[in-house]
Design a protein around this motif. Structure first.
Motif, PDB file in Angstrom:
ATOM      1  N   GLU A   1     101.979 -49.237 -57.422  1.00  0.00           N
ATOM      2  CA  GLU A   1     102.300 -48.067 -56.600  1.00  0.00           C
ATOM      3  C   GLU A   1     101.799 -48.251 -55.172  1.00  0.00           C
ATOM      4  O   GLU A   1     102.478 -47.887 -54.211  1.00  0.00           O
ATOM      5  N   ASN A   2     100.600 -48.826 -55.028  1.00  0.00           N
ATOM      6  CA  ASN A   2     100.068 -49.091 -53.688  1.00  0.00           C
ATOM      7  C   ASN A   2     100.921 -50.105 -52.939  1.00  0.00           C
ATOM      8  O   ASN A   2     101.122 -49.997 -51.723  1.00  0.00           O
TER       9      ASN A   2
ATOM     10  N   LYS B   1     104.000 -48.506 -51.350  1.00  0.00           N
ATOM     11  CA  LYS B   1     103.651 -47.810 -50.114  1.00  0.00           C
ATOM     12  C   LYS B   1     103.414 -48.809 -48.975  1.00  0.00           C
ATOM     13  O   LYS B   1     103.817 -48.581 -47.836  1.00  0.00           O
ATOM     14  N   LYS B   2     102.773 -49.912 -49.300  1.00  0.00           N
ATOM     15  CA  LYS B   2     102.460 -50.920 -48.293  1.00  0.00           C
ATOM     16  C   LYS B   2     103.741 -51.495 -47.688  1.00  0.00           C
ATOM     17  O   LYS B   2     103.864 -51.616 -46.463  1.00  0.00           O
TER      18      LYS B   2
ATOM     19  N   GLN C   1     105.399 -48.966 -45.284  1.00  0.00           N
ATOM     20  CA  GLN C   1     104.678 -48.471 -44.114  1.00  0.00           C
ATOM     21  C   GLN C   1     104.214 -49.550 -43.140  1.00  0.00           C
ATOM     22  O   GLN C   1     103.961 -49.264 -41.976  1.00  0.00           O
TER      23      GLN C   1
ATOM     24  N   HIS D   1      95.832 -48.360 -43.300  1.00  0.00           N
ATOM     25  CA  HIS D   1      96.617 -48.453 -44.543  1.00  0.00           C
ATOM     26  C   HIS D   1      95.740 -48.451 -45.798  1.00  0.00           C
ATOM     27  O   HIS D   1      96.239 -48.282 -46.904  1.00  0.00           O
TER      28      HIS D   1
END
Length: 236
Positions: free
Chosen positions: A142-143, A146-147, A150, A230
């Motif tokens: 999940e991280n 996002k990475k 973004q 981040h």
């Protein structure tokens, strides 16, 4: 090449099997383990091949990849001593959804699907350890989503370099892993041309150094600060 390794005396304290090797219920299943070696550059899991159990890295470094759009490889993980490979296909399908290639000569431990399934039913501590492992894997995935959404290209390359530093460390100011610029790009989710430009820029800024394919970090705090917003300093 088969070379028997006793899980109970294995030095990899982070390995889930090692952590549960002294449990009485585990003893009969440890004898069913297959140990083998893979040479540098040798694939030992092929994407789309039938699942034949879980692999554990006893010693060495491995890249785990997946085919993306237009056949482009995406490196999804870099693994070293004690880590599991092939777990995403375990129990949910008949075929591996990833490939695995030795980055150097590696020693591997393999438990067949039937053996692992029986172990999870008979060894409660192992079942609990695997549950925690999968929960952590989900959080990392999940991280990573996002990475990718973004980060800029420069930030993705920096994040990949910091990941390699956290995982493998440095020796004489050079990372203890050697990847081509294309492999770094496949891991960072960009192109090798962009990786070359970013690394060249960071070298000019005095943040990185390089000897051949090997990269070294000269200003670790500066790299961390650049992607601090981040919050991706945890291994992911």
């Amino acid at each position: 090449m088969n070379t028997k390794i006793d899980c109970r005396s294995c030095p990899n304290e982070t390995c889930i099997i090692k952590q549960n090797a002294l449990v009485e219920e585990a003893a009969p299943y440890l004898e069913k383990k297959l140990s083998l070696k893979a040479k540098k550059g040798q694939p030992f899991i092929l994407e789309g091949a039938p699942v034949h159990g879980l692999y554990f890295v006893q010693k060495g470094k491995v890249k785990v990849g997946k085919t993306g759009i237009n056949g482009k490889e995406q490196i999804v993980r870099l693994c070293h001593d004690g880590e599991i490979i092939g777990h995403r296909g375990f129990g949910v399908g008949q075929f591996y959804h990833i490939s695995a290639v030795a980055l150097e000569d590696v020693v591997l431990c393999n438990f067949s699907t039937d053996t692992i399934k029986e172990m999870l039913q008979k060894v409660p501590s192992l079942c609990y350890s695997m549950m925690l492992f999968y929960a952590e894997e989900l959080n990392r995935s999940e991280n990573k989503v996002k990475k990718i959404a973004q980060m800029t290209v420069r930030e993705k390359v920096i994040d990949a370099i910091l990941y390699m530093n956290r995982k493998f460390g440095q020796n004489k100011n050079l990372l203890n892993i050697q990847l081509s610029r294309k492999e770094i790009a496949d891991f960072a989710g960009t192109t090798d041309e962009q990786v070359i430009r970013v690394i060249s820029s960071l070298k000019k800024e005095g943040v990185l150094t390089a000897v051949g394919k090997k990269i070294g970090i000269l200003e670790l705090d500066k790299l961390k600060k650049e992607i601090a917003e981040h919050n991706f300093f945890l291994d992911s």
